[in-house]
Enzyme design. Sequence first.
Site, PDB file in Angstrom:
ATOM      1  N   PRO A 148       4.913  -9.006  -6.557  1.00 48.35           N
ATOM      2  CA  PRO A 148       3.836  -8.068  -6.233  1.00 48.35           C
ATOM      3  C   PRO A 148       3.472  -8.038  -4.741  1.00 48.35           C
ATOM      4  O   PRO A 148       3.204  -9.075  -4.138  1.00 48.35           O
ATOM      5  CB  PRO A 148       2.655  -8.569  -7.065  1.00 48.35           C
ATOM      6  N   GLU A 149       3.531  -6.852  -4.170  1.00 52.09           N
ATOM      7  CA  GLU A 149       3.048  -6.642  -2.798  1.00 52.09           C
ATOM      8  C   GLU A 149       1.861  -5.677  -2.903  1.00 52.09           C
ATOM      9  O   GLU A 149       1.379  -5.403  -3.994  1.00 52.09           O
ATOM     10  CB  GLU A 149       4.174  -6.080  -1.921  1.00 52.09           C
ATOM     11  N   ARG A 177       4.916 -10.373  20.622  1.00 55.76           N
ATOM     12  CA  ARG A 177       5.566 -11.011  19.484  1.00 55.76           C
ATOM     13  C   ARG A 177       7.083 -10.967  19.636  1.00 55.76           C
ATOM     14  O   ARG A 177       7.669  -9.891  19.643  1.00 55.76           O
ATOM     15  CB  ARG A 177       5.138 -10.330  18.168  1.00 55.76           C
TER      16      ARG A 177
END
Length: 288
Positions: free
Chosen positions: A2-3, A166
């Site tokens: 599940p996302e 990042r």
Amino acid sequence: MPELPEVESIRRGIRPYVQNHQITEVRFNPDKPLRWPFQAEWKHEKIGGSRIHNVTRRGKYLLFALDQGHMILHLGMSGTLRLLEEYQAPGKHDHIDWFLGNGRGDNQGDGVSGQLIMRLTDPRRFGGIIWYADAPEMHPLLRRLGPEPLDTQFTGDDLWRALKKRKSSIKQVLMEGKTIAGIGNIYATESLFFAGIHPAIPAFRLSKNQNIKLLQAIREVLIAAIELGGTSLRDYIQVDGRPGYFKQALKVYGRSSLPCVRCGTLVLTMQLGQRATAFCPVCQPLQA
Ligand SMILES: [Zn+2]
């Protein structure tokens, strides 16, 4: 696994049936905790006896607002919530039962009345649930989550600024949840395909334009998945043990060695942060 869309679909599926209903009893086995041990609060009225005032979502977490505090639920790898109209003895993978409401009545006009049981099932036991007294967004698990991808206040410009320093691959950064919440392997893979971005590109290398495209792709992919899940809300009222997940219409995830749906080139797989990552080498070039 599940996302965000699966969690959101479960939320939309169960909310109308549990909101404003009282938890009359909670049954669980204290010797068989999930990811986190059951706290003392599970044994008294902070949970059993409380009303469920609302069910919201933050990232992949479901939040149940109670009379006092919240239950914070993470579905892990395989967790799901179902609603039972009739009590059945829990199976091996059923971990918690919340008995809801006396004389619930058919207030939704859905033909479902009487007692309802919300049941947490999680075969792989990577999910977990905790009770938290304060505002859930202050909990250490939620405090560092990035913005909600569907929050329109969050823009491609914001994403670009957040990624400027990042150096990890864009795919790994998306999955961390600190820059943007709720995205795991499936929807990171799909969104990068739709945006035409190679998953291994260091996040800071993406142009502003690519960030705008990426956020748009993320939103389209998530919204499409939620809508797909939204067609089968009735499935959450079921007694046959099927999980409430819907079949996802995936374009690149799980299609390794199959032709790209867009250009016909064979889809490749690479490892990124120990996760298999499918991509099309033509639609998602390494050089922008
Ligand atoms: Zn392609």
